[in-house]
Design a protein around this motif. Sequence first.
Motif, PDB file in Angstrom:
ATOM      1  N   LEU A  20       0.934  -1.043  -0.011  1.00  0.00           N
ATOM      2  CA  LEU A  20       0.025   0.069   0.029  1.00  0.00           C
ATOM      3  C   LEU A  20       0.894   1.306  -0.083  1.00  0.00           C
ATOM      4  O   LEU A  20       0.582   2.144  -0.669  1.00  0.00           O
ATOM      5  N   GLY A  21       1.771   1.194   0.739  1.00  0.00           N
ATOM      6  CA  GLY A  21       2.841   2.424   1.079  1.00  0.00           C
ATOM      7  C   GLY A  21       3.444   2.820  -0.145  1.00  0.00           C
ATOM      8  O   GLY A  21       3.457   4.086  -0.618  1.00  0.00           O
ATOM      9  N   ALA A  77      -5.913  11.846 -12.438  1.00  0.00           N
ATOM     10  CA  ALA A  77      -6.947  11.135 -12.091  1.00  0.00           C
ATOM     11  C   ALA A  77      -6.429   9.589 -12.201  1.00  0.00           C
ATOM     12  O   ALA A  77      -6.417   8.391 -11.572  1.00  0.00           O
ATOM     13  N   ALA A  78      -6.092   9.384 -13.510  1.00  0.00           N
ATOM     14  CA  ALA A  78      -5.706   8.026 -13.850  1.00  0.00           C
ATOM     15  C   ALA A  78      -4.362   7.664 -13.375  1.00  0.00           C
ATOM     16  O   ALA A  78      -4.183   6.193 -13.088  1.00  0.00           O
ATOM     17  N   THR A  79      -3.411   8.320 -12.921  1.00  0.00           N
ATOM     18  CA  THR A  79      -2.219   8.153 -12.467  1.00  0.00           C
ATOM     19  C   THR A  79      -2.607   7.671 -11.127  1.00  0.00           C
ATOM     20  O   THR A  79      -2.135   6.531 -10.210  1.00  0.00           O
ATOM     21  N   VAL A  80      -3.613   8.347 -10.134  1.00  0.00           N
ATOM     22  CA  VAL A  80      -4.109   7.853  -8.759  1.00  0.00           C
ATOM     23  C   VAL A  80      -4.601   6.541  -9.012  1.00  0.00           C
ATOM     24  O   VAL A  80      -4.516   5.674  -8.229  1.00  0.00           O
ATOM     25  N   LEU A  81      -5.765   6.398  -9.985  1.00  0.00           N
ATOM     26  CA  LEU A  81      -6.347   5.151  -9.991  1.00  0.00           C
ATOM     27  C   LEU A  81      -5.491   3.859 -10.296  1.00  0.00           C
ATOM     28  O   LEU A  81      -5.708   2.832  -9.922  1.00  0.00           O
ATOM     29  N   GLY A  82      -4.458   4.294 -11.146  1.00  0.00           N
ATOM     30  CA  GLY A  82      -3.672   3.077 -11.388  1.00  0.00           C
ATOM     31  C   GLY A  82      -2.781   2.487 -10.167  1.00  0.00           C
ATOM     32  O   GLY A  82      -2.545   1.442  -9.792  1.00  0.00           O
ATOM     33  N   ALA A  83      -2.267   3.530  -9.190  1.00  0.00           N
ATOM     34  CA  ALA A  83      -1.688   3.119  -8.033  1.00  0.00           C
ATOM     35  C   ALA A  83      -2.841   2.523  -7.120  1.00  0.00           C
ATOM     36  O   ALA A  83      -2.470   1.481  -6.308  1.00  0.00           O
ATOM     37  N   LEU A  84      -3.991   2.857  -7.117  1.00  0.00           N
ATOM     38  CA  LEU A  84      -4.989   2.170  -6.326  1.00  0.00           C
ATOM     39  C   LEU A  84      -5.295   0.729  -6.604  1.00  0.00           C
ATOM     40  O   LEU A  84      -5.608  -0.270  -5.913  1.00  0.00           O
ATOM     41  N   ALA A  85      -5.280   0.585  -8.075  1.00  0.00           N
ATOM     42  CA  ALA A  85      -5.470  -0.713  -8.606  1.00  0.00           C
ATOM     43  C   ALA A  85      -4.582  -1.605  -8.288  1.00  0.00           C
ATOM     44  O   ALA A  85      -4.655  -2.657  -8.416  1.00  0.00           O
ATOM     45  N   LEU A  86      -3.529  -1.239  -7.821  1.00  0.00           N
ATOM     46  CA  LEU A  86      -2.116  -2.324  -7.474  1.00  0.00           C
ATOM     47  C   LEU A  86      -2.527  -2.874  -6.259  1.00  0.00           C
ATOM     48  O   LEU A  86      -2.053  -3.957  -5.982  1.00  0.00           O
ATOM     49  N   VAL A  87      -3.127  -2.194  -5.246  1.00  0.00           N
ATOM     50  CA  VAL A  87      -3.147  -2.417  -3.796  1.00  0.00           C
ATOM     51  C   VAL A  87      -3.679  -3.791  -3.740  1.00  0.00           C
ATOM     52  O   VAL A  87      -3.126  -4.627  -2.910  1.00  0.00           O
ATOM     53  N   PRO A  88      -4.815  -4.205  -4.115  1.00  0.00           N
ATOM     54  CA  PRO A  88      -5.230  -5.625  -3.658  1.00  0.00           C
ATOM     55  C   PRO A  88      -4.396  -6.630  -4.464  1.00  0.00           C
ATOM     56  O   PRO A  88      -4.718  -7.835  -3.929  1.00  0.00           O
ATOM     57  N   PHE A  89      -3.685  -6.408  -5.448  1.00  0.00           N
ATOM     58  CA  PHE A  89      -3.023  -7.499  -6.160  1.00  0.00           C
ATOM     59  C   PHE A  89      -1.544  -7.467  -6.059  1.00  0.00           C
ATOM     60  O   PHE A  89      -1.027  -8.404  -6.488  1.00  0.00           O
ATOM     61  N   MET A  90      -0.753  -6.614  -5.508  1.00  0.00           N
ATOM     62  CA  MET A  90       0.633  -6.408  -5.805  1.00  0.00           C
ATOM     63  C   MET A  90       1.305  -7.222  -4.844  1.00  0.00           C
ATOM     64  O   MET A  90       1.328  -7.556  -3.660  1.00  0.00           O
ATOM     65  N   LYS A  91       2.002  -8.357  -5.640  1.00  0.00           N
ATOM     66  CA  LYS A  91       2.898  -9.186  -5.092  1.00  0.00           C
ATOM     67  C   LYS A  91       4.133  -9.381  -5.922  1.00  0.00           C
ATOM     68  O   LYS A  91       4.311  -8.968  -7.136  1.00  0.00           O
ATOM     69  N   PRO A  92       5.407  -9.861  -5.228  1.00  0.00           N
ATOM     70  CA  PRO A  92       6.791  -9.816  -6.227  1.00  0.00           C
ATOM     71  C   PRO A  92       6.435 -10.855  -7.556  1.00  0.00           C
ATOM     72  O   PRO A  92       7.067 -10.403  -8.353  1.00  0.00           O
ATOM     73  N   GLU A  93       5.811 -11.719  -7.374  1.00  0.00           N
ATOM     74  CA  GLU A  93       5.607 -12.750  -8.539  1.00  0.00           C
ATOM     75  C   GLU A  93       4.722 -12.527  -9.412  1.00  0.00           C
ATOM     76  O   GLU A  93       4.785 -12.814 -10.445  1.00  0.00           O
ATOM     77  N   ARG A  94       4.034 -11.162  -9.005  1.00  0.00           N
ATOM     78  CA  ARG A  94       3.002 -10.654 -10.095  1.00  0.00           C
ATOM     79  C   ARG A  94       3.712  -9.648 -10.994  1.00  0.00           C
ATOM     80  O   ARG A  94       2.907  -9.054 -11.707  1.00  0.00           O
ATOM     81  N   VAL A  95       4.930  -9.179 -10.905  1.00  0.00           N
ATOM     82  CA  VAL A  95       5.563  -7.786 -11.440  1.00  0.00           C
ATOM     83  C   VAL A  95       5.447  -8.002 -12.968  1.00  0.00           C
ATOM     84  O   VAL A  95       4.987  -7.208 -13.511  1.00  0.00           O
ATOM     85  N   PRO A  96       5.653  -9.362 -13.616  1.00  0.00           N
ATOM     86  CA  PRO A  96       5.701  -9.421 -15.094  1.00  0.00           C
ATOM     87  C   PRO A  96       4.324  -9.261 -15.705  1.00  0.00           C
ATOM     88  O   PRO A  96       4.132  -8.528 -16.709  1.00  0.00           O
ATOM     89  N   MET A 130       5.768   1.468 -12.466  1.00  0.00           N
ATOM     90  CA  MET A 130       6.589   1.953 -11.574  1.00  0.00           C
ATOM     91  C   MET A 130       6.839   1.149 -10.065  1.00  0.00           C
ATOM     92  O   MET A 130       7.673   0.960  -9.704  1.00  0.00           O
ATOM     93  N   ALA A 131       5.392   1.163  -9.367  1.00  0.00           N
ATOM     94  CA  ALA A 131       5.625   0.542  -8.235  1.00  0.00           C
ATOM     95  C   ALA A 131       5.985  -0.779  -8.204  1.00  0.00           C
ATOM     96  O   ALA A 131       7.092  -1.327  -7.293  1.00  0.00           O
ATOM     97  N   PRO A 132       5.670  -1.670  -8.883  1.00  0.00           N
ATOM     98  CA  PRO A 132       6.087  -3.316  -8.956  1.00  0.00           C
ATOM     99  C   PRO A 132       7.727  -3.020  -9.126  1.00  0.00           C
ATOM    100  O   PRO A 132       8.186  -3.813  -8.712  1.00  0.00           O
ATOM    101  N   ALA A 133       7.959  -2.560 -10.229  1.00  0.00           N
ATOM    102  CA  ALA A 133       9.457  -2.457 -10.432  1.00  0.00           C
ATOM    103  C   ALA A 133      10.187  -1.853  -9.409  1.00  0.00           C
ATOM    104  O   ALA A 133      11.365  -2.577  -8.837  1.00  0.00           O
ATOM    105  N   MET A 134       9.799  -0.914  -8.823  1.00  0.00           N
ATOM    106  CA  MET A 134      10.454  -0.532  -7.378  1.00  0.00           C
ATOM    107  C   MET A 134      10.544  -1.575  -6.420  1.00  0.00           C
ATOM    108  O   MET A 134      11.476  -1.613  -5.621  1.00  0.00           O
ATOM    109  N   MET A 135       9.386  -2.157  -6.229  1.00  0.00           N
ATOM    110  CA  MET A 135       9.283  -3.218  -5.189  1.00  0.00           C
ATOM    111  C   MET A 135      10.304  -4.297  -5.316  1.00  0.00           C
ATOM    112  O   MET A 135      11.086  -4.760  -4.441  1.00  0.00           O
TER     113      MET A 135
END
Length: 550
Positions: free
Chosen positions: A153-154, A330-349, A393-398
């Motif tokens: 989330l952060g 708005a699309a930039t913020v929505l993209g970040a929020l869309a990551l929150v439920p699904f973001m895991k290291p194995e899902r980066v690709p 960006m967020a998955p790559a940085m993670m």
Amino acid sequence: MTTAPASAAPAPPQPAPFEPMPLPRALGYIAASLVIGLTQGIAQGFISTNIPQIAGDLGATTTQASWLMAAFLIPRATMPLLLIKLRAEFGLRRFAEVAIVVYLAVALMSFAIFDLRSAIAAQFFAGMASAPLSTLAFLYILEPLPPAWKLRLGLPLSLAAISVGPHLARVISPALMGDTGWFGLHVMTLGLAAISLALVYLLPLKSPPRVKAIAPLDLVSWALISLGFGGVIVGFVIGPIRWWTDVSWLGWLLAGSLGCLTLAVMVELNRSAPLIDIRWLVSPAMLHLTITLLLFRLILSEQSSGAPRMFQALGITQGQLVPLFAVISAATVLGALALVPFMKPERVPQFHLVALVLIAAGAFMDSHSTLDTRPAQMMLSQAMIAFAGSLFMAPAMMRGLLAAMARGPNYLLSFVIVFISTQSIGGAAGSGVFSTFINHRQAYHLQVLREDLASTDPLVMHDIATRAATLLAQVPDAALTKAQAVAALAQDASGQAYVMAYNDAYLVTFLVAVAALSALLLHIWRDWLAAWWSRASSSSPLAVSPESPK
């Protein structure tokens, strides 16, 4: 003297037990993160958005005012290299308080600008003062979150706050500029800095134990890297404007930058405790991540250097672009929020696949622009690209952060340098390459159109006669109306050449995104084949264990 091998890397320290924070206080820390992230992003966007207007206020040309952007970006790209060491040596809380006080002081200093030289100096210090704010935005949102949610989330929310700032600057700049010019931007920047100062003092960060972190050779390496990064940024900001081959000092500057970076690498390779681990950075995994970040930064230049400048060439004002950049924000913020439920290291690709598909589709849609294209017609395509930027960006940085933290705290600085260089320098390089390509293609298309608009062509003569007849009611002089008709036709040809050049650039962006998408699909397929072969080999009845009788 060489760097210790990877097997000798110290184990990462155990994190302190997490202590839950009351909800109102936790929301305060999250709000502080968002405000600080927006503060530095909006300050940068104010300059890049309003270069022509600022040049007019300072009595300078647009070319001269472009040095303001270079002056801001140089310390913005290089200061974080040293700030991590300063944070470890002097403590996180003192680092946060001093950083925000310096930023407020620089915001106050902006009111003393009276000419181009003072403006360049003020922007240099503004870039230096804003450098710690990205780190503070990230640290503040991590403070109240439990370990399971810090990166999930952060990370997306803090990156969204930092990324959306330049877009929001385009939304609010027309109203702020108004009749007060650059003064309105200074007041807004000062107000945000004051709010950030209050939040930092009201909500202190926990400081880990201070350690002796800065060595004399760290300063030498940092100075060399800063000179190298600074020269590259100046080259890519000024090169497309002054044109690369028209000024000899650009070549010498880029050569000197390469020399400084080479010396920095030589110094770091021969240190027992280097500022950055060069050998780790050139490992296959880190090279892959670096190339991926740089390529994506170059592709995203389509949004920062494409649509806004094309509309500027078509005579669209900043005020008319407000709805477009509101949608992009708005699309930039929505993209970040869309990551929150699904973001895991194995899902980066998978995230990167979706991002590349969206960018390719958006760029292909933009490549069909005409002289009649208006911001409303590009809202969908630009929103897709902005959404994709957050997804990438967020998955790559993670992935990079997890790889660095798994090897030890010393490797975190090396990854931060990779991320900063690919984003700051990649952004400047992407904008420079994009502008250079546009200028080259516009000159080519204009030459072709001028050859087609020969005065002996019956269609051209008919067009000129029609335009002259329309003007004849206002200007009785036939010779003058014909001259005005010819000038209007030439202006239309110049605008058409610009649109065709931007269409070429959008098409190249589409092709690059498709090529990156194909490479990613091949990489995923290779990994799947390797995993399938490993499972098939281990479960095969023909496999003989070492204990089996022969």
